[in-house]
Write an enzyme that holds these catalytic residues in place. Structure first.
Site, PDB file in Angstrom:
ATOM      1  N   TYR A  24      -3.492  14.942   0.919  1.00  0.00           N
ATOM      2  CA  TYR A  24      -3.029  13.608   0.535  1.00  0.00           C
ATOM      3  C   TYR A  24      -3.374  13.241  -0.907  1.00  0.00           C
ATOM      4  CZ  TYR A  24      -1.963   8.642   1.329  1.00  0.00           C
ATOM      5  OH  TYR A  24      -1.430   7.375   1.286  1.00  0.00           O
ATOM      6  N   TRP A  75       0.820  -1.211   0.000  1.00  0.00           N
ATOM      7  CA  TRP A  75       0.000   0.000   0.000  1.00  0.00           C
ATOM      8  C   TRP A  75       0.854   1.260   0.000  1.00  0.00           C
ATOM      9  CZ3 TRP A  75      -4.907  -0.735  -1.319  1.00  0.00           C
ATOM     10  CH2 TRP A  75      -5.459  -1.989  -1.109  1.00  0.00           C
ATOM     11  N   SER A  76       0.545   2.219   0.869  1.00  0.00           N
ATOM     12  CA  SER A  76       1.191   3.528   0.793  1.00  0.00           C
ATOM     13  C   SER A  76       2.643   3.527   1.245  1.00  0.00           C
ATOM     14  CB  SER A  76       0.391   4.559   1.597  1.00  0.00           C
ATOM     15  OG  SER A  76      -0.800   4.894   0.906  1.00  0.00           O
ATOM     16  N   THR A  77       3.136   2.396   1.759  1.00  0.00           N
ATOM     17  CA  THR A  77       4.567   2.301   2.018  1.00  0.00           C
ATOM     18  C   THR A  77       5.347   2.483   0.717  1.00  0.00           C
ATOM     19  OG1 THR A  77       4.076   0.742   3.804  1.00  0.00           O
ATOM     20  CG2 THR A  77       6.351   0.866   3.084  1.00  0.00           C
TER      21      THR A  77
END
Length: 234
Positions: A158, A68-70
């Protein structure tokens, strides 16, 4: 629910291992892995459950998951490597490498502003469907031509999905290689990391199915979001 936990954990982290098991016994987890390294020493390495909701594919020690957003942190690391090598600077305008990006007053948007979600491009202004993000070249061109949803640099909002398109296109224009290729050749290969941006078809059998939690299966929350948030998440 009884489930077999594989792997090992240092006795000092027995409480953590117990919570991992409780995820299956009490919280309905389908499949997961947990790894913890302290001072360079692996102290927890556990996995259990299935790679799919049907329970037909057991989780293995080398199974892979979407991080994911990692991914944003990995992308930021790649840009940091370019800055360290002198290929660009964080204060450089994006339009230096991507002239079309300057449309609608975005000529002052710097690499730092783009990577810190200050560009006001959290999504398209006009209607879009999921498939629009798969056509990366067209998606990048649309975002470059888009009027920002707020004055760039005035605040951060974001860019949940669009940052992948924006950062990927800018990186390719600066470095020449795609982020996918750069990660494979400069990070994963040399460092021995089981990491990729996108998953080769040859590795499909290792992939865990993405199962959305019930609370994300509804659009009811959209009424509580502002226009920028709606653009970013819907």
């Amino acid at each position: 629910m009884s489930i077999q936990i594989h792997g090992s954990a240092d006795p000092a982290f027995a409480a953590l291992a117990a919570e991992f098991e409780r995820n299956f016994a009490e919280r309905g987890d389908v499949g997961a892995a947990l790894s913890l390294v302290v001072d360079g020493r692996p102290v927890v390495d556990l996995w259990a459950g299935s790679l799919d909701a049907a329970g037909t594919r057991p989780w293995a020690a080398d199974s892979v998951v979407n991080v994911w957003s990692t991914t944003k942190a990995v992308g930021a690391l790649c840009f940091a490597m370019l800055v360290e090598r002198g290929a660009c600077a964080y204060d450089d305008p994006v339009a230096r490498w991507w002239p079309q990006f300057a449309a609608h007053g975005k000529d002052g948007v710097t690499i730092a502003m783009l990577l810190s979600h200050q560009a006001g491009l959290c999504s398209f202004r006009d209607p879009a469907v999921v498939e629009d993000f798969y056509d990366l070249e067209t998606a990048a061109a649309r975002l470059a031509a888009t009027e920002p949803l707020w004055p760039p640099g005035s605040r951060s909002g974001y860019h949940a999905i669009s940052i992948g398109v924006l950062a990927g296109e800018l990186f390719r224009r600066i470095e020449g290689r795609s982020l996918t290729a750069f990660i494979a050749e400069e990070l994963a290969g040399p460092l021995g990391l089981d990491l990729s941006l996108g998953l080769p078809a040859s590795q499909e059998a290792r992939r865990a199915e993405m199962i959305a939690p019930p609370e994300l299966a509804t659009s009811n929350m959209a009424a509580d979001l502002n226009p920028s948030q709606v653009a970013a998440y819907t």
